[in-house]
Each structure stands twice: as C-alpha cells, then as structure tokens.
Design an enzyme around this catalytic site. Structure first.
Site, PDB file in Angstrom:
ATOM      1  N   TYR A  49       0.830  -1.223   0.000  1.00 35.61           N
ATOM      2  CA  TYR A  49       0.000   0.000   0.000  1.00 35.61           C
ATOM      3  C   TYR A  49       0.861   1.267   0.000  1.00 35.61           C
ATOM      4  O   TYR A  49       0.324   2.357  -0.234  1.00 35.61           O
ATOM      5  CB  TYR A  49      -0.903   0.086   1.249  1.00 35.61           C
ATOM      6  CG  TYR A  49      -1.801  -1.056   1.573  1.00 35.61           C
ATOM      7  CD1 TYR A  49      -2.121  -2.044   0.648  1.00 35.61           C
ATOM      8  CD2 TYR A  49      -2.379  -1.149   2.847  1.00 35.61           C
ATOM      9  CE1 TYR A  49      -2.963  -3.090   0.994  1.00 35.61           C
ATOM     10  CE2 TYR A  49      -3.221  -2.189   3.184  1.00 35.61           C
ATOM     11  CZ  TYR A  49      -3.497  -3.160   2.263  1.00 35.61           C
ATOM     12  OH  TYR A  49      -4.330  -4.188   2.620  1.00 35.61           O
ATOM     13  N   SER A 138      -2.625 -13.405   5.753  1.00 32.56           N
ATOM     14  CA  SER A 138      -3.763 -12.734   5.126  1.00 32.56           C
ATOM     15  C   SER A 138      -4.135 -13.518   3.871  1.00 32.56           C
ATOM     16  O   SER A 138      -3.248 -14.004   3.155  1.00 32.56           O
ATOM     17  CB  SER A 138      -3.364 -11.294   4.779  1.00 32.56           C
ATOM     18  OG  SER A 138      -4.472 -10.576   4.316  1.00 32.56           O
ATOM     19  N   ASN A 139      -5.411 -13.643   3.640  1.00 32.69           N
ATOM     20  CA  ASN A 139      -5.922 -14.315   2.438  1.00 32.69           C
ATOM     21  C   ASN A 139      -5.551 -15.800   2.388  1.00 32.69           C
ATOM     22  O   ASN A 139      -5.438 -16.373   1.299  1.00 32.69           O
ATOM     23  CB  ASN A 139      -5.435 -13.585   1.173  1.00 32.69           C
ATOM     24  CG  ASN A 139      -5.803 -12.120   1.195  1.00 32.69           C
ATOM     25  OD1 ASN A 139      -6.984 -11.786   1.276  1.00 32.69           O
ATOM     26  ND2 ASN A 139      -4.813 -11.233   1.173  1.00 32.69           N
ATOM     27  N   TRP A 186     -10.926  -7.581   5.849  1.00 35.43           N
ATOM     28  CA  TRP A 186     -10.622  -6.424   4.996  1.00 35.43           C
ATOM     29  C   TRP A 186     -11.827  -6.151   4.100  1.00 35.43           C
ATOM     30  O   TRP A 186     -12.616  -7.039   3.814  1.00 35.43           O
ATOM     31  CB  TRP A 186      -9.318  -6.565   4.224  1.00 35.43           C
ATOM     32  CG  TRP A 186      -9.094  -7.668   3.219  1.00 35.43           C
ATOM     33  CD1 TRP A 186      -8.428  -8.853   3.457  1.00 35.43           C
ATOM     34  CD2 TRP A 186      -9.440  -7.684   1.813  1.00 35.43           C
ATOM     35  NE1 TRP A 186      -8.366  -9.593   2.293  1.00 35.43           N
ATOM     36  CE2 TRP A 186      -8.966  -8.904   1.264  1.00 35.43           C
ATOM     37  CE3 TRP A 186     -10.089  -6.784   0.961  1.00 35.43           C
ATOM     38  CZ2 TRP A 186      -9.133  -9.254  -0.085  1.00 35.43           C
ATOM     39  CZ3 TRP A 186     -10.253  -7.133  -0.379  1.00 35.43           C
ATOM     40  CH2 TRP A 186      -9.781  -8.351  -0.893  1.00 35.43           C
TER      41      TRP A 186
END
Ligand code: A2P
Length: 263
Positions: A49, A138-139, A186
């Site tokens: 990001y 994550s994911n 998220w």
C-alpha cells in the site's frame, strides 16, 4: 473517543488487538490524521500500500505518538523468503520509524511451499527477537494454514480475509476459530459497493436510526471479528467507530448472517 475503537480481542499469544482498525489501502496521510483524531488506535498497513510512512506522518500530525498505536503491516509477495523477509521487515520498521511492529502478516499465500515455509520461519524469528508482537497471515485458505501447521512451530495469530455480510466466509471463519486464529475482515463495507445498498441492512439501519456501515461494523464487532474499514471522508471515518450507542439483538444478527448464503 468511542469505546468500540478501544475494545480489544486477545490473540493466541496473549497480545490484545483492537477490534476496529483503520484500513489504509488508498488513503492519504491526511485521512490517517483524521482517523487518529477520531479515536482509532489501530492502523492496518502493507508494504504494497506504501502507507507505512503515511501512518506515522498522520498519527504525529494528530499530535499522537505512533508507539501508542497498534500497527499492522504485511510482507509483499516479491519479498517472501527467509532473508528477503527480514530485509523487508527492516524497511517497514524504518518507514514507520518504530522499534516494534505489533502485527506482521504474509499478505498473500504463494504456490511454492518452500517460499511460504521460509517466510514463516523468518516471521517466527522476528517474533522470538521481540521485533514484532504477533505474527499472522492474510488471504490464507485451509490448505495454506495446513502447510504452516505441518512445517512450522507457531500458529498464526490472525488470518485477515475479505469479509462482509455478502461475503461472510462462514467456513473459513470456523476453520480459523478451530485453530485459535482471530479472523480480521478487509473491505468489511464491500469496498463501498452493493452491500451498503442492501435492503435488509438498510431496513435494520433505519429501525435503529444509524447508518448501514455502522450496522455492518457493529455486526462484526459483536462477533469479535476485527474490522478494517477504509474511508477518506472525515465524517465517515468518525461514523465507522461510532457503534457504541446501539446493539444488534440475536434475531437481527441472524438476519445479517443469512444474507451471504453459505459457505
Ligand atoms: P469514502 O472514502 O468516500 O468514504 P471497504 O472498507 O469495505 O474497502 O470500503 C471502502 C469504501 O467504502 C470507500 O469507497 C469509502 O468511500 C466507502 N465508505 C467508507 N465508510 C463509509 C460509510 N460510513 N458510508 C458509506 N460509504 C463508506
């Protein structure tokens, strides 16, 4: 200051993580400052990001200390591997200008098992050195979690996944729960898409005299799912943590649970 933003969930290594954090994908340092002023105490960032330095800039612009915030960041795919993860971590730490990062996540699983295992071993090393307070993923799906369980020592503290009422992830949430992994959401507001127009959610919001986003975030908060809403609008930033003044009763929670179908 809202109580909701300061409520925490206990991770599997006894670290307390705020139940609501400010998501920083595509947000500005100005918005981060607005979030810090509004009372957010957790900021979810990622190397990808490019918002780590902006978090620190925004928090300091609000007159607060970044060391008092719960900071999350994530290792990006290209940096995965043992040594490269350690190097990427140092860069993240420098960008935040802190000694310790609260939660470090593998941003996305990768098909090569060795890359996943080496990265996780680097995470375990960072944890043992006290450079991070907790490590997670994550994911990750069930197979990815299984891979780490087979080859590594430490169970992830958190699995951050895309989750909203229209994508409730019942199955993966149950898998996380069984393993003592906290689920974090998220895009809990469905990236500002159809979920905010959902007639059931809008009707519940009208009954309670609150916004649809607040209903969604309260639903997650009551379920002890960490949520990471994003906004660049100061009013909406504040509204998203103003979820103390109302409660969803169990029939209402069940109605929301049923919106996304199964699994
Ligand atoms: P904006 O920045 O104009 O507020 P998610 O967190 O699910 O990824 O959703 C982010 C999107 O939702 C952004 O487009 C954001 O737009 C919008 N959004 C954030 N908070 C609210 C809110 N309280 N009401 C309506 N839209 C919101």
């Amino acid at each position: 200051m809202t109580r909701a933003a300061r409520t925490t969930v206990r991770l599997n290594n006894a670290v307390d993580m705020p139940l609501i954090g400010y998501g920083t994908w595509q947000v500005t340092a100005e918005s981060i400052a607005a979030a810090a002023r509004a009372g957010y105490v957790a900021f979810d960032s990622a190397t990808y990001y490019k918002t780590e330095a902006a978090v620190t800039e925004g928090v300091r612009a609000a007159g607060l200390a970044v060391e008092d915030m719960f900071l999350t960041t994530k290792v990006w795919r290209k940096d995965m591997g043992y040594e490269s993860t350690l190097a990427a971590f140092e860069q993240s730490r420098r960008a935040f200008d802190v000694d310790t990062i609260d939660l470090y996540l593998i941003h996305w699983p990768q098909p090569q098992a060795s890359l996943m295992i080496d990265t996780w071993r680097a995470f375990e090393h960072l944890l043992s050195q006290g450079k991070v307070r907790a490590i997670g993923v994550s994911n990750f799906g069930e197979d990815d979690l299984d891979l780490l369980a087979r080859h590594c020592e430490i169970t992830p503290a958190v699995n951050q996944i895309e989750l909203s009422p229209l994508r409730p992830q019942h199955k993966l949430r149950a898998i996380n729960d069984e393993r003592g992994i906290v689920t974090a959401a998220w895009s809990p507001l469905g990236q500002g898409g159809p979920v905010l127009q959902n007639p059931t959610l809008r009707a519940i919001a009208d009954e309670l005299g609150v916004g649809t986003a607040q209903v969604i975030l309260r639903w997650l908060w009551q379920k002890q799912i960490v949520s990471l809403p994003r906004s660049n609008n100061p009013d909406r930033i504040a509204q998203n943590i103003a979820i103390d003044g109302f409660e969803l009763n169990s029939p209402t929670v069940n109605r929301i649970d049923g919106l996304g179908g199964r699994p």
